[in-house]
Design a protein around this motif. Structure first.
Motif, PDB file in Angstrom:
ATOM      1  N   LEU A 389       0.820  -1.207   0.000  1.00 31.02           N
ATOM      2  CA  LEU A 389       0.000   0.000   0.000  1.00 31.02           C
ATOM      3  C   LEU A 389       0.853   1.257   0.000  1.00 31.02           C
ATOM      4  N   ALA A 390       2.022   1.195   0.671  1.00 27.10           N
ATOM      5  CA  ALA A 390       2.923   2.347   0.685  1.00 27.10           C
ATOM      6  C   ALA A 390       3.432   2.675  -0.711  1.00 27.10           C
ATOM      7  N   ARG A 391       3.354   1.736  -1.626  1.00 21.39           N
ATOM      8  CA  ARG A 391       3.793   1.942  -3.002  1.00 21.39           C
ATOM      9  C   ARG A 391       2.623   2.067  -3.962  1.00 21.39           C
ATOM     10  N   GLY A 392       1.441   2.322  -3.383  1.00 22.93           N
ATOM     11  CA  GLY A 392       0.265   2.538  -4.213  1.00 22.93           C
ATOM     12  C   GLY A 392      -0.303   1.272  -4.803  1.00 22.93           C
ATOM     13  N   VAL A 393      -0.045   0.132  -4.176  1.00 16.25           N
ATOM     14  CA  VAL A 393      -0.497  -1.149  -4.713  1.00 16.25           C
ATOM     15  C   VAL A 393      -1.465  -1.789  -3.723  1.00 16.25           C
ATOM     16  N   ASP A 394      -2.701  -2.012  -4.190  1.00 17.58           N
ATOM     17  CA  ASP A 394      -3.700  -2.729  -3.407  1.00 17.58           C
ATOM     18  C   ASP A 394      -3.725  -4.160  -3.913  1.00 17.58           C
ATOM     19  N   VAL A 395      -3.140  -5.070  -3.141  1.00 17.90           N
ATOM     20  CA  VAL A 395      -2.977  -6.446  -3.615  1.00 17.90           C
ATOM     21  C   VAL A 395      -4.323  -7.110  -3.890  1.00 17.90           C
ATOM     22  N   ASP A 396      -5.378  -6.663  -3.221  1.00 17.18           N
ATOM     23  CA  ASP A 396      -6.689  -7.285  -3.424  1.00 17.18           C
ATOM     24  C   ASP A 396      -7.293  -6.930  -4.778  1.00 17.18           C
ATOM     25  N   ARG A 397      -6.689  -5.947  -5.468  1.00 21.61           N
ATOM     26  CA  ARG A 397      -7.239  -5.508  -6.750  1.00 21.61           C
ATOM     27  C   ARG A 397      -6.316  -5.859  -7.923  1.00 21.61           C
ATOM     28  N   LEU A 398      -5.292  -6.657  -7.653  1.00 21.13           N
ATOM     29  CA  LEU A 398      -4.404  -7.105  -8.727  1.00 21.13           C
ATOM     30  C   LEU A 398      -5.084  -8.272  -9.443  1.00 21.13           C
ATOM     31  N   ASP A 399      -5.651  -8.010 -10.614  1.00 22.13           N
ATOM     32  CA  ASP A 399      -6.502  -9.009 -11.269  1.00 22.13           C
ATOM     33  C   ASP A 399      -6.000  -9.455 -12.638  1.00 22.13           C
ATOM     34  N   ASN A 419       9.153  -2.680 -14.430  1.00 26.60           N
ATOM     35  CA  ASN A 419       9.143  -1.923 -13.176  1.00 26.60           C
ATOM     36  C   ASN A 419       8.862  -0.453 -13.424  1.00 26.60           C
ATOM     37  N   ALA A 420       9.450   0.083 -14.516  1.00 27.27           N
ATOM     38  CA  ALA A 420       9.207   1.486 -14.835  1.00 27.27           C
ATOM     39  C   ALA A 420       7.746   1.738 -15.188  1.00 27.27           C
ATOM     40  N   LEU A 421       7.066   0.732 -15.741  1.00 28.13           N
ATOM     41  CA  LEU A 421       5.666   0.881 -16.140  1.00 28.13           C
ATOM     42  C   LEU A 421       4.680   0.541 -15.026  1.00 28.13           C
ATOM     43  N   SER A 422       5.143  -0.223 -14.026  1.00 28.78           N
ATOM     44  CA  SER A 422       4.217  -0.741 -13.012  1.00 28.78           C
ATOM     45  C   SER A 422       3.450   0.336 -12.247  1.00 28.78           C
ATOM     46  N   PRO A 423       4.050   1.508 -11.895  1.00 31.85           N
ATOM     47  CA  PRO A 423       3.244   2.516 -11.182  1.00 31.85           C
ATOM     48  C   PRO A 423       2.023   2.983 -11.975  1.00 31.85           C
ATOM     49  N   GLU A 424       2.132   3.030 -13.305  1.00 33.58           N
ATOM     50  CA  GLU A 424       0.996   3.466 -14.112  1.00 33.58           C
ATOM     51  C   GLU A 424      -0.173   2.498 -13.998  1.00 33.58           C
ATOM     52  N   TRP A 425       0.126   1.250 -13.683  1.00 27.74           N
ATOM     53  CA  TRP A 425      -0.906   0.207 -13.616  1.00 27.74           C
ATOM     54  C   TRP A 425      -1.179  -0.212 -12.174  1.00 27.74           C
ATOM     55  N   SER A 426      -0.628   0.556 -11.202  1.00 23.84           N
ATOM     56  CA  SER A 426      -0.800   0.221  -9.776  1.00 23.84           C
ATOM     57  C   SER A 426      -0.418  -1.229  -9.532  1.00 23.84           C
ATOM     58  N   GLY A 427       0.703  -1.642 -10.142  1.00 16.47           N
ATOM     59  CA  GLY A 427       1.080  -3.045 -10.074  1.00 16.47           C
ATOM     60  C   GLY A 427       2.467  -3.288  -9.521  1.00 16.47           C
ATOM     61  N   LEU A 428       2.869  -4.553  -9.587  1.00 15.43           N
ATOM     62  CA  LEU A 428       4.170  -5.006  -9.128  1.00 15.43           C
ATOM     63  C   LEU A 428       4.837  -5.781 -10.265  1.00 15.43           C
ATOM     64  N   ARG A 441      -3.561  -3.961 -12.252  1.00 15.51           N
ATOM     65  CA  ARG A 441      -5.010  -3.751 -12.289  1.00 15.51           C
ATOM     66  C   ARG A 441      -5.388  -3.337 -13.703  1.00 15.51           C
ATOM     67  N   ALA A 442      -6.381  -4.000 -14.280  1.00 20.34           N
ATOM     68  CA  ALA A 442      -6.817  -3.644 -15.630  1.00 20.34           C
ATOM     69  C   ALA A 442      -8.234  -4.159 -15.839  1.00 20.34           C
ATOM     70  N   ASP A 443      -9.030  -3.379 -16.575  1.00 17.20           N
ATOM     71  CA  ASP A 443     -10.387  -3.803 -16.884  1.00 17.20           C
ATOM     72  C   ASP A 443     -10.402  -4.871 -17.965  1.00 17.20           C
ATOM     73  N   ASP A 444      -9.424  -4.810 -18.875  1.00 18.35           N
ATOM     74  CA  ASP A 444      -9.395  -5.732 -20.003  1.00 18.35           C
ATOM     75  C   ASP A 444      -7.987  -6.293 -20.151  1.00 18.35           C
ATOM     76  N   ALA A 445      -7.827  -7.605 -20.007  1.00 21.25           N
ATOM     77  CA  ALA A 445      -6.507  -8.231 -20.095  1.00 21.25           C
ATOM     78  C   ALA A 445      -5.924  -8.087 -21.496  1.00 21.25           C
ATOM     79  N   GLU A 446      -6.780  -8.154 -22.535  1.00 19.29           N
ATOM     80  CA  GLU A 446      -6.289  -8.031 -23.909  1.00 19.29           C
ATOM     81  C   GLU A 446      -5.719  -6.639 -24.158  1.00 19.29           C
ATOM     82  N   GLU A 447      -6.411  -5.599 -23.689  1.00 19.61           N
ATOM     83  CA  GLU A 447      -5.908  -4.237 -23.869  1.00 19.61           C
ATOM     84  C   GLU A 447      -4.619  -4.021 -23.096  1.00 19.61           C
ATOM     85  N   ALA A 448      -4.554  -4.580 -21.892  1.00 18.57           N
ATOM     86  CA  ALA A 448      -3.334  -4.445 -21.091  1.00 18.57           C
ATOM     87  C   ALA A 448      -2.155  -5.109 -21.793  1.00 18.57           C
TER      88      ALA A 448
END
Length: 613
Positions: A389-399, A419-428, A441-448
């Motif tokens: 959470l300190a890095r802006g990542v909510d693990v419960d929403r990593l889908d 890693n450079a792109l992960s903050p844009e996607w609230s990811g790890l 986190r993404a609404d559409d896996a294909e678009e991601a």
């Protein structure tokens, strides 16, 4: 000493027939004792003289000269072990030809090699005819020219380690007395100590010289720091306050005037400053030749730029890595103090870049550790959740889980870009089981997958495959297995540069979904069982032939050419397939199932690293 080179009765005698047992009268024994005392007295005298010497070359020359006098041999010479284990002649007394002096004896070869290996003296009465030592053809050609016949070698021991061999040689065949061997061995012990002391003395002197040079360098650096105290203080302030390239460029312009340009490691301009008053110059990138000169030498390089100004370049590097450059352009050539200031600023720039990289690497490491923990242990500790959470990542929403594969680049490079792109996607992002992996986190896996593919392709500059899978609950580990196997299926199907969701390859999911392995086995057994069993028992290629037949659209001529077989051979194989599967195997419904079965069989073989033929 070699028994084949001893006297006929197994004893060792001197040149004149005397020895410890020579003579039965009292006069002979007295003569022997007097000769022994003279030799021992000479041994002690030479040992004292060796101890007084300091230079290594001087000690080596003295050793062979005294050995020559002690033993009274025609020739004495000394060889030392080099870094490769070769024995190299370093000093000699008596006549030694230039060719002999330059000879090197490989490890374990010749009389010297035997002495080094055993750590004990050894002699032969006739070296050329001796068969108790390993000969070297090149060395054996030099021995007759020098006239060497009888040869004695004793080791130079420093502790338990042999560092060389001291040789005494005669030009006539003869054995060596035991007292001669003992005398030369005793002298070699003293000589080894003197040689080791001389080496230590030389090393100490060289170390002292280096210390003096380092002290002079420090004095010069201190004087330079004092002359540029103001700039140094300002640069230190930049470091402490977390400044960047623009701050350093501004400081240089204030003190050196002119124009300053800062390039990054890819030679892109990241900062440029120009002074307000004269002497002013236009900020510009340095000439490629000047930049290459500064990189090659590691020092500031200056040259006219063609417009009446002088451009000076100092490279930014650390640990052998190129990190960028600073360039100063102005009408006047820089003085020595200006050059030092520019080079010192480049060092500070390198420090800032390393600090920034260290922060980035630390953050990447933490994110990578969190990713590994999620994939290996889905039940997180509250502290780990807080770190995320300190890095802006909510693990419960990593889908969505993504795997990127780029054979043209190291996995670490792909992970760095993720890693450079992960903050844009609230990811790890990180490396998991050798794969560049990202949870986001993404609404559409294909678009991601498509978006990440475009970004990675542009950043890496080479083809890359990206697969994304929608995570069911917290089954991140299962999604990882599906995704990386989907990447392998994509590559097996001929894709080398694309991004896609695993759902786009649903028809092949039976291959890369471990939970469906039993279904795949049953399907392949139903469709291909007789062919697989026949190939296994007969070492034939009916499955591969069937796959080629379908791949060529059922065209017999193209299939035969593809398999590099005669048409009759192909027809016999297809007849055998018909016998095993039944005559209706080419009917549309059965052909479709059979075609799919051989394709899935091939894909599974590619995933498992097996030959499907």
């Amino acid at each position: 000493m070699g028994p084949t080179d001893s006297g006929p009765d197994g004893t060792t005698t001197g040149r004149d027939g005397s020895g410890p047992d020579a003579g039965t009268d009292e006069g002979g024994l007295l003569s022997y004792r007097l000769r022994r005392e003279r030799r021992l007295s000479s041994l002690y005298a030479t040992a004292r003289s060796l101890a007084a010497l300091g230079e290594v070359d001087e000690v080596l020359t003295s050793i062979v000269r005294h050995a020559h006098e002690l033993i009274g041999s025609d020739i004495a010479y000394l060889s030392l072990l080099d870094a490769e284990g070769n024995l190299t002649l370093r000093a000699s007394a008596g006549t030694i030809s230039a060719e002999f002096s330059s000879a090197r004896m490989p490890p374990g070869i010749g009389l010297g090699g035997r002495v080094i290996r055993s750590g004990a003296p050894f002699w032969v009465s006739n070296y050329g005819e001796s068969d108790v030592v390993r000969h070297n053809s090149a060395f054996d050609l030099l021995v007759p020219n020098e006239g060497l016949t009888a040869l004695l070698g004793v080791p130079l021991l420093v502790g338990d380690r042999a560092v060389g061999v001291l040789f005494a040689a005669d030009r006539s065949e003869r054995p060596f007395q035991q007292d001669e061997v003992a005398l030369l061995s005793a002298f070699a012990d003293h000589a080894a100590i003197a040689l080791n002391n001389a080496r230590l003395y030389e090393e100490s002197r060289e170390s002292l010289q280096r210390l003096r040079e380092a002290y002079r360098t420090i004095e010069e650096q201190v004087a330079s720091v004092e002359r540029a105290a103001a700039v140094h203080e300002a640069l230190t302030h930049v470091v402490l306050t977390g400044g960047g390239p623009g701050d350093i460029a501004r400081l240089l312009v204030e003190h050196l005037r002119g124009a300053v340009t800062v390039l990054d490691r890819d030679d892109r301009v990241v900062a440029a400053r120009v002074c307000d008053g004269p002497p002013a110059a236009t900020a510009r990138e340095p000439a490629r030749e000047l930049l290459e000169q500064a990189r090659r030498t590691g020092r500031c390089a200056s040259a006219p730029d063609g417009d009446g100004a002088v451009c000076s370049v100092a490279v930014v590097h650390a640990g052998g890595s190129h990190l960028g450059s600073l360039s100063l352009t102005r009408s006047a050539a820089p003085g020595s103090a200006d050059v030092r200031m520019l080079e010192r600023s480049a060092q500070i720039m390198g420090l800032l870049i390393l600090m920034r990289d260290a922060r980035v690497e630390a953050e990447e490491r933490v994110r990578g550790e969190l990713l590994v923990e999620l994939l290996s242990r889905p039940a997180l500790h509250p502290a780990q959740r807080d770190r995320a959470l300190a890095r802006g990542v909510d693990v419960d929403r990593l889908d969505v889980l993504v795997v990127a594969d780029c054979p043209g680049k190291p996995t670490s490079d792909v992970v760095r870009q993720l890693n450079a792109l992960s903050p844009e996607w609230s990811g790890l992002a990180g490396e998991y089981l050798g794969r560049a992996t990202m949870l986001l986190r993404a609404d559409d896996a294909e678009e991601a997958a498509s978006a990440l593919h475009r970004r990675l392709r542009r950043a890496l500059g080479v083809p890359v495959l990206v697969a994304a899978d929608r995570v069911d609950g917290r089954e991140w580990a299962r999604s990882f297995g599906l995704t990386w196997r989907c990447v392998e299926v994509m590559r097996s199907l001929g894709a080398t540069d694309r991004g896609s969701a695993t759902v786009q390859y649903a028809m092949y999911a039976i291959v890369f979904d471990p939970k469906r392995a039993h279904d795949l086995d049953r399907f392949l057994a139903e469709c291909l069982g007789p062919l697989l069993e026949y190939d296994r028992r007969r070492s034939t290629a009916l499955v591969a032939t069937t796959a080629a037949y379908f791949a060529q659209g059922g065209n017999l001529s193209r299939t035969a050419r593809f398999l590099h077989v005669h048409m009759n051979t192909l027809l016999k194989r297809l007849d055998r397939v018909g016998v095993l599967l039944g005559d209706g195997w080419r009917s549309p419904d059965r052909a479709l199932r059979l075609h799919l079965a051989v394709r899935l069989h091939q894909l599974r073989g590619a995933l498992d690293g097996e030959d499907d033929g």
